[in-house]
Design an enzyme around this catalytic site. Structure first.
Site, PDB file in Angstrom:
ATOM      1  N   ASN A 195     -17.272  -0.357 -20.361  1.00 50.88           N
ATOM      2  CA  ASN A 195     -16.110  -1.134 -19.949  1.00 50.88           C
ATOM      3  C   ASN A 195     -15.258  -1.482 -21.173  1.00 50.88           C
ATOM      4  OD1 ASN A 195     -15.050  -2.230 -17.399  1.00 50.88           O
ATOM      5  ND2 ASN A 195     -15.129  -4.202 -18.459  1.00 50.88           N
TER       6      ASN A 195
ATOM      7  N   TYR B 133       0.821  -1.227   0.000  1.00 53.76           N
ATOM      8  CA  TYR B 133       0.000   0.000   0.000  1.00 53.76           C
ATOM      9  C   TYR B 133       0.847   1.266   0.000  1.00 53.76           C
ATOM     10  CZ  TYR B 133      -4.208  -2.714   0.240  1.00 53.76           C
ATOM     11  OH  TYR B 133      -5.218  -3.582  -0.091  1.00 53.76           O
TER      12      TYR B 133
ATOM     13  N   VAL C 120      -9.322   3.128  -4.649  1.00 56.70           N
ATOM     14  CA  VAL C 120      -8.757   3.748  -3.446  1.00 56.70           C
ATOM     15  C   VAL C 120      -7.844   4.909  -3.826  1.00 56.70           C
ATOM     16  CG1 VAL C 120      -9.016   1.680  -2.043  1.00 56.70           C
ATOM     17  CG2 VAL C 120      -6.918   1.971  -3.380  1.00 56.70           C
TER      18      VAL C 120
ATOM     19  N   GLY D 229     -15.697   0.514 -15.833  1.00 56.35           N
ATOM     20  CA  GLY D 229     -14.351   0.023 -15.574  1.00 56.35           C
ATOM     21  C   GLY D 229     -14.238  -0.955 -14.428  1.00 56.35           C
ATOM     22  N   THR D 230     -15.205  -1.878 -14.329  1.00 55.62           N
ATOM     23  CA  THR D 230     -15.094  -2.896 -13.284  1.00 55.62           C
ATOM     24  C   THR D 230     -15.424  -4.264 -13.868  1.00 55.62           C
ATOM     25  OG1 THR D 230     -15.805  -3.563 -11.052  1.00 55.62           O
ATOM     26  CG2 THR D 230     -17.453  -2.464 -12.433  1.00 55.62           C
TER      27      THR D 230
ATOM     28  N   CYS E 176      -6.363   3.996  12.898  1.00 55.91           N
ATOM     29  CA  CYS E 176      -5.609   3.543  14.083  1.00 55.91           C
ATOM     30  C   CYS E 176      -6.331   2.381  14.763  1.00 55.91           C
ATOM     31  CB  CYS E 176      -5.454   4.700  15.082  1.00 55.91           C
ATOM     32  SG  CYS E 176      -4.558   4.201  16.580  1.00 55.91           S
TER      33      CYS E 176
ATOM     34  N   HIS F  23     -14.463   1.067  -0.762  1.00 55.55           N
ATOM     35  CA  HIS F  23     -13.366   0.177  -0.336  1.00 55.55           C
ATOM     36  C   HIS F  23     -12.249   0.951   0.353  1.00 55.55           C
ATOM     37  CE1 HIS F  23     -14.592  -3.052  -3.523  1.00 55.55           C
ATOM     38  NE2 HIS F  23     -15.363  -3.067  -2.461  1.00 55.55           N
TER      39      HIS F  23
HETATM   40  C1  BV8 Z   1     -17.726  -8.461   2.133  1.00 53.84           C
HETATM   41  C2  BV8 Z   1      -9.282  -3.085  -1.504  1.00 53.84           C
HETATM   42  C3  BV8 Z   1     -19.111  -9.156   3.878  1.00 53.84           C
HETATM   43  C4  BV8 Z   1      -8.681  -1.848  -1.973  1.00 53.84           C
HETATM   44  C5  BV8 Z   1     -10.688  -4.718  -2.521  1.00 53.84           C
HETATM   45  C6  BV8 Z   1     -17.967 -15.950  -2.985  1.00 53.84           C
HETATM   46  C7  BV8 Z   1     -18.962 -15.436  -3.774  1.00 53.84           C
HETATM   47  C8  BV8 Z   1     -19.319 -14.096  -3.688  1.00 53.84           C
HETATM   48  C9  BV8 Z   1     -18.660 -13.258  -2.816  1.00 53.84           C
HETATM   49  C10 BV8 Z   1     -17.658 -13.774  -2.049  1.00 53.84           C
HETATM   50  C11 BV8 Z   1     -17.309 -15.112  -2.117  1.00 53.84           C
HETATM   51  N1  BV8 Z   1     -16.305 -15.318  -1.249  1.00 53.84           N
HETATM   52  C12 BV8 Z   1     -16.001 -14.147  -0.623  1.00 53.84           C
HETATM   53  C13 BV8 Z   1     -16.834 -13.211  -1.090  1.00 53.84           C
HETATM   54  C14 BV8 Z   1     -16.899 -11.806  -0.689  1.00 53.84           C
HETATM   55  C15 BV8 Z   1     -15.728 -11.049  -1.262  1.00 53.84           C
HETATM   56  C16 BV8 Z   1     -15.651 -11.230  -2.763  1.00 53.84           C
HETATM   57  O1  BV8 Z   1     -16.415 -10.637  -3.497  1.00 53.84           O
HETATM   58  N2  BV8 Z   1     -14.692 -12.051  -3.202  1.00 53.84           N
HETATM   59  C17 BV8 Z   1     -14.543 -12.280  -4.639  1.00 53.84           C
HETATM   60  C18 BV8 Z   1     -13.051 -12.371  -4.988  1.00 53.84           C
HETATM   61  C19 BV8 Z   1     -15.299 -13.555  -4.997  1.00 53.84           C
HETATM   62  N3  BV8 Z   1     -16.020  -9.672  -0.960  1.00 53.84           N
HETATM   63  C20 BV8 Z   1     -15.652  -9.162   0.218  1.00 53.84           C
HETATM   64  O2  BV8 Z   1     -14.994  -9.747   1.037  1.00 53.84           O
HETATM   65  C21 BV8 Z   1     -16.133  -7.734   0.507  1.00 53.84           C
HETATM   66  N4  BV8 Z   1     -16.674  -7.719   1.826  1.00 53.84           N
HETATM   67  O3  BV8 Z   1     -18.303  -9.178   1.360  1.00 53.84           O
HETATM   68  O4  BV8 Z   1     -18.056  -8.333   3.427  1.00 53.84           O
HETATM   69  C22 BV8 Z   1     -19.237  -8.973   5.308  1.00 53.84           C
HETATM   70  C23 BV8 Z   1     -20.465  -9.237   5.872  1.00 53.84           C
HETATM   71  C24 BV8 Z   1     -20.600  -9.079   7.207  1.00 53.84           C
HETATM   72  C25 BV8 Z   1     -19.534  -8.679   7.993  1.00 53.84           C
HETATM   73  C26 BV8 Z   1     -18.296  -8.410   7.402  1.00 53.84           C
HETATM   74  C27 BV8 Z   1     -18.143  -8.575   6.070  1.00 53.84           C
HETATM   75  C28 BV8 Z   1     -14.997  -6.746   0.467  1.00 53.84           C
HETATM   76  C29 BV8 Z   1     -14.514  -6.591  -0.950  1.00 53.84           C
HETATM   77  C30 BV8 Z   1     -13.487  -5.471  -1.018  1.00 53.84           C
HETATM   78  C31 BV8 Z   1     -12.127  -6.065  -1.121  1.00 53.84           C
HETATM   79  N5  BV8 Z   1     -11.176  -4.986  -1.358  1.00 53.84           N
HETATM   80  N6  BV8 Z   1      -9.755  -3.831  -2.650  1.00 53.84           N
HETATM   81  C32 BV8 Z   1      -7.496  -2.114  -2.810  1.00 53.84           C
HETATM   82  O5  BV8 Z   1      -6.537  -2.756  -2.346  1.00 53.84           O
HETATM   83  O6  BV8 Z   1      -7.520  -1.604  -3.928  1.00 53.84           O
HETATM   84  S1  BV8 Z   1     -11.249  -5.498  -3.901  1.00 53.84           S
HETATM   85  C33 BV8 Z   1     -10.480  -4.947  -5.316  1.00 53.84           C
HETATM   86  O7  BV8 Z   1     -11.258  -5.441  -6.396  1.00 53.84           O
HETATM   87  C34 BV8 Z   1     -10.484  -3.445  -5.518  1.00 53.84           C
HETATM   88  O8  BV8 Z   1     -11.236  -2.734  -4.560  1.00 53.84           O
HETATM   89  C35 BV8 Z   1     -11.154  -3.270  -6.847  1.00 53.84           C
HETATM   90  O9  BV8 Z   1     -11.732  -2.075  -6.959  1.00 53.84           O
HETATM   91  C36 BV8 Z   1     -12.096  -4.397  -6.772  1.00 53.84           C
HETATM   92  C37 BV8 Z   1     -12.822  -4.766  -8.000  1.00 53.84           C
HETATM   93  O10 BV8 Z   1     -11.893  -4.849  -9.037  1.00 53.84           O
HETATM   94  P1  BV8 Z   1     -12.162  -3.904 -10.299  1.00 53.84           P
HETATM   95  O11 BV8 Z   1     -12.201  -2.490  -9.829  1.00 53.84           O
HETATM   96  O12 BV8 Z   1     -13.326  -4.403 -11.055  1.00 53.84           O
HETATM   97  O13 BV8 Z   1     -10.823  -4.104 -11.100  1.00 53.84           O
HETATM   98  P2  BV8 Z   1     -10.455  -5.328 -12.055  1.00 53.84           P
HETATM   99  O14 BV8 Z   1      -8.994  -5.258 -12.329  1.00 53.84           O
HETATM  100  O15 BV8 Z   1     -11.041  -6.579 -11.498  1.00 53.84           O
HETATM  101  O16 BV8 Z   1     -11.248  -5.002 -13.410  1.00 53.84           O
HETATM  102  C38 BV8 Z   1     -10.924  -3.855 -14.155  1.00 53.84           C
HETATM  103  C39 BV8 Z   1     -11.933  -3.754 -15.273  1.00 53.84           C
HETATM  104  O17 BV8 Z   1     -11.662  -2.567 -16.005  1.00 53.84           O
HETATM  105  C40 BV8 Z   1     -11.868  -4.909 -16.258  1.00 53.84           C
HETATM  106  O18 BV8 Z   1     -13.179  -5.359 -16.542  1.00 53.84           O
HETATM  107  C41 BV8 Z   1     -11.243  -4.290 -17.521  1.00 53.84           C
HETATM  108  O19 BV8 Z   1     -11.795  -4.840 -18.701  1.00 53.84           O
HETATM  109  C42 BV8 Z   1     -11.652  -2.857 -17.389  1.00 53.84           C
HETATM  110  N7  BV8 Z   1     -10.733  -1.898 -17.996  1.00 53.84           N
HETATM  111  C43 BV8 Z   1      -9.374  -1.973 -18.067  1.00 53.84           C
HETATM  112  N8  BV8 Z   1      -8.913  -0.868 -18.698  1.00 53.84           N
HETATM  113  C44 BV8 Z   1      -9.975  -0.099 -19.010  1.00 53.84           C
HETATM  114  C45 BV8 Z   1     -11.141  -0.748 -18.569  1.00 53.84           C
HETATM  115  N9  BV8 Z   1     -12.370  -0.235 -18.740  1.00 53.84           N
HETATM  116  C46 BV8 Z   1     -12.456   0.962 -19.367  1.00 53.84           C
HETATM  117  N10 BV8 Z   1     -11.390   1.648 -19.817  1.00 53.84           N
HETATM  118  C47 BV8 Z   1     -10.142   1.147 -19.663  1.00 53.84           C
HETATM  119  N11 BV8 Z   1      -9.099   1.852 -20.129  1.00 53.84           N
END
Ligand code: BV8
Length: 239
Positions: free
Chosen positions: A207, A61, A98, A181-182, A122, A114
Site C-alpha cells: 500500500n 456513476y 468497480v 491499495g486499500t 434491472c 462490490h
Molecule cells: C455490508 C461501491 C452487510 C462501489 C463501496 C460499522 C463498523 C463496521 C462496518 C460497518 C459499520 N457501519 C456500517 C458498516 C458496514 C459498511 C462499512 O464497512 N462501512 C464503513 C464506512 C464503516 N459496509 C457495508 O455496508 C458493506 N455491506 O456490510 O452488508 C449486510 C448484511 C446482511 C444483509 C445485507 C447487508 C458494503 C460495502 C460496499 C460499499 N460500496 N463502493 C463504488 O462506488 O466504487 S465501498 C468503496 O470503498 C469502494 O468499493 C472501495 O473499493 C471501498 C474501499 O475503499 P478503498 O478501495 O480502500 O479505497 P480508499 O480510497 O479508501 O483507499 C485507497 C488506498 O489506496 C489508501 O490506503 C491509499 O493509501 C492507497 N493508495 C493510493 N494510491 C496508491 C495506493 N496504494 C498503492 N499505490 C498507489 N498508487
C-alpha cells in the site's frame, strides 16, 4: 513459497490510482459535482441516496463509467494478470473496485465483490447485463422492456457484497493473503486479513502508506502499487 500454494489477493482503489482513477479517501476522496460542490462516497453510495435522488447517483456513476474509456491498466494490474497466467497453484483476485482494469490487463481468476461499472441491474426483472452507456437517461431494460428501472450493478453501503461464500472459502484455504491499495476502511473486505490469518495464511500488505489494518499483517510494504506489485510477482514466480 510452494508452487502449489493457494493465494488470495484483495485489491482496492489504490491499485487503479496510477491509472488516473481517483481513490475514495485520499485528499481527492471527495467527489466533485458540476457546480463545484462535493459529496462523500458514503452519501451517494447507498440505496437511500438512490431512492432520494436517482439523478444524482446516476450522474455519479455515469461519469465514472464514461471515464473508463480514458484510462488503461497500469503495471500493477499487468503484474497480477501475469501471476494469474503463470501461477500453478490456486489464485483468486478479489477486487473492491468497480473499474474493469484487472480484466483489461488479462486477469481471469477474478471477482468484483462490490459490483462493476460496466454492468446494469434491472429492478423490475432482476436481470443483470453488460452496460457501456449512461443509465441516467432511463433506458429500457433489454430483458423485460421496463423503462427507467435500471440501476448501477454496484454494491452500496448496507447491501451484501457479491460472492461472499466463494471469498470465505478461498480465505479459509489460503496459504498467502495479499492486500493491495486499500485503506481497510470498509467491511467485510477490511476483515479478510484476520479471517485468512486465523486459518493459517501468511499476510502481506502492499500500500502507498500504512492502512487502518496494517497492524494485522505479517508484513507491510509501503510504496506505489506500480512498483511494489511487479516486484512482488517477480518474487513469487521466482524469476
Ligand atoms: C455490508 C461501491 C452487510 C462501489 C463501496 C460499522 C463498523 C463496521 C462496518 C460497518 C459499520 N457501519 C456500517 C458498516 C458496514 C459498511 C462499512 O464497512 N462501512 C464503513 C464506512 C464503516 N459496509 C457495508 O455496508 C458493506 N455491506 O456490510 O452488508 C449486510 C448484511 C446482511 C444483509 C445485507 C447487508 C458494503 C460495502 C460496499 C460499499 N460500496 N463502493 C463504488 O462506488 O466504487 S465501498 C468503496 O470503498 C469502494 O468499493 C472501495 O473499493 C471501498 C474501499 O475503499 P478503498 O478501495 O480502500 O479505497 P480508499 O480510497 O479508501 O483507499 C485507497 C488506498 O489506496 C489508501 O490506503 C491509499 O493509501 C492507497 N493508495 C493510493 N494510491 C496508491 C495506493 N496504494 C498503492 N499505490 C498507489 N498508487
Amino acid at each position: 513459497m510452494r508452487s502449489d500454494a493457494a493465494i488470495v489477493v484483495l485489491t482496492g482503489a489504490g491499485i487503479s490510482a496510477e491509472s488516473g482513477i481517483p481513490t475514495f479517501r485520499g485528499e481527492d476522496g471527495l467527489w466533485e459535482t458540476e457546480d463545484g460542490g462535493a459529496y462523500r462516497i458514503e452519501d451517494v453510495c447507498t440505496p437511500e441516496a438512490f431512492r432520494r435522488d436517482p439523478a444524482l447517483v446516476h450522474h455519479f456513476y455515469d461519469g465514472r463509467r464514461r471515464a473508463l474509456r480514458t484510462v488503461s491498466p497500469n503495471p500493477a494490474h499487468q503484474a497480477l494478470a501475469r501471476l494469474d497466467r503463470d501461477w500453478p497453484g490456486d489464485l483468486l483476485i478479489v477486487t473492491q473496485n468497480v473499474d474493469d482494469l484487472h480484466e483489461r490487463a488479462g486477469a481471469t481468476r477474478l471477482l468484483h465483490m462490490h459490483g462493476a461499472l460496466r454492468s446494469a441491474w434491472c429492478a423490475a426483472c432482476d436481470a443483470r447485463m453488460p452496460w457501456e452507456g449512461d443509465l441516467g437517461d432511463a433506458p429500457a431494460c433489454p430483458s423485460c422492456g421496463a423503462g427507467g428501472r435500471l440501476r448501477p450493478d454496484i454494491v452500496w453501503f448496507g447491501e451484501m457484497p457479491y460472492e461472499m461464500e466463494r471469498i470465505e472459502a478461498a480465505l479459509a484455504a489460503a496459504d498467502l493473503f495479499v492486500s493491495i491499495g486499500t485503506s481497510g476502511a470498509v467491511y467485510p473486505a477490511a476483515g479478510f486479513v484476520r479471517m485468512a490469518a486465523a486459518c493459517g495464511a501468511r499476510t502481506l500488505e502492499l500500500n502507498l502508506d500504512p492502512s487502518a489494518g496494517s497492524a494485522w499483517f505479517d508484513e507491510v510494504r509501503s510504496g506505489p502499487a506500480g512498483l511494489l506489485v511487479p516486484a512482488w510477482v517477480e518474487e513469487v514466480l521466482g524469476r
